[in-house]
Design a protein around this motif. Structure first.
Motif, PDB file in Angstrom:
ATOM      1  N   ASP A  58      32.786 -12.904 -69.875  1.00  0.00           N
ATOM      2  CA  ASP A  58      32.521 -12.412 -68.529  1.00  0.00           C
ATOM      3  C   ASP A  58      31.008 -12.337 -68.364  1.00  0.00           C
ATOM      4  O   ASP A  58      30.332 -11.650 -69.130  1.00  0.00           O
ATOM      5  N   VAL A  59      30.479 -13.081 -67.405  1.00  0.00           N
ATOM      6  CA  VAL A  59      29.029 -13.095 -67.162  1.00  0.00           C
ATOM      7  C   VAL A  59      28.712 -12.031 -66.123  1.00  0.00           C
ATOM      8  O   VAL A  59      29.321 -11.984 -65.058  1.00  0.00           O
ATOM      9  N   GLU A  60      27.774 -11.156 -66.461  1.00  0.00           N
ATOM     10  CA  GLU A  60      27.395 -10.066 -65.561  1.00  0.00           C
ATOM     11  C   GLU A  60      25.889 -10.097 -65.314  1.00  0.00           C
ATOM     12  O   GLU A  60      25.099 -10.103 -66.254  1.00  0.00           O
ATOM     13  N   GLU A  61      25.520 -10.118 -64.037  1.00  0.00           N
ATOM     14  CA  GLU A  61      24.101 -10.122 -63.664  1.00  0.00           C
ATOM     15  C   GLU A  61      23.562  -8.702 -63.738  1.00  0.00           C
ATOM     16  O   GLU A  61      24.107  -7.788 -63.122  1.00  0.00           O
ATOM     17  N   ILE A  62      22.476  -8.513 -64.511  1.00  0.00           N
ATOM     18  CA  ILE A  62      21.907  -7.175 -64.649  1.00  0.00           C
ATOM     19  C   ILE A  62      20.430  -7.130 -64.274  1.00  0.00           C
ATOM     20  O   ILE A  62      19.792  -6.084 -64.393  1.00  0.00           O
ATOM     21  N   GLY A  63      19.858  -8.259 -63.875  1.00  0.00           N
ATOM     22  CA  GLY A  63      18.443  -8.286 -63.511  1.00  0.00           C
ATOM     23  C   GLY A  63      17.568  -8.327 -64.745  1.00  0.00           C
ATOM     24  O   GLY A  63      18.019  -8.599 -65.845  1.00  0.00           O
ATOM     25  N   THR A  64      16.289  -8.055 -64.558  1.00  0.00           N
ATOM     26  CA  THR A  64      15.332  -8.082 -65.647  1.00  0.00           C
ATOM     27  C   THR A  64      15.382  -6.759 -66.401  1.00  0.00           C
ATOM     28  O   THR A  64      15.323  -5.691 -65.810  1.00  0.00           O
TER      29      THR A  64
END
Length: 75
Positions: free
Chosen positions: A64-70
């Motif tokens: 599961d790919v989750e975007e979390i930012g920098t």
């Protein structure tokens, strides 16, 4: 869960080399244990080369790919 832990450990270094990947962990999606791949920004698969795409599953374990930012250190 044990299989997911083993697969995560076996593939973590390889996943960390992919573009935008900042971390790898274990989480849950729809009641199922999955390998979480954290990225700075989700990118359409069509913008990536085939070898840069996070696989949908690894050795039978879903990802599961989750975007979390920098990610930055909080001091």
């Amino acid at each position: 869960m044990n299989q997911v832990n083993t697969v995560k450990q076996d593939y973590e270094a390889q996943l960390m080399r992919l573009p935008n990947v900042t971390g790898v962990g274990i989480g849950e999606r729809r009641g199922k244990t999955v390998i979480k791949v954290f990225v700075t920004q989700k990118v359409p698969e069509s913008n990536l080369k085939p070898h840069e795409v996070v696989p949908k599953s690894i050795e039978g374990c879903e990802t599961d790919v989750e975007e979390i930012g920098t990610v930055t250190a909080q001091i």
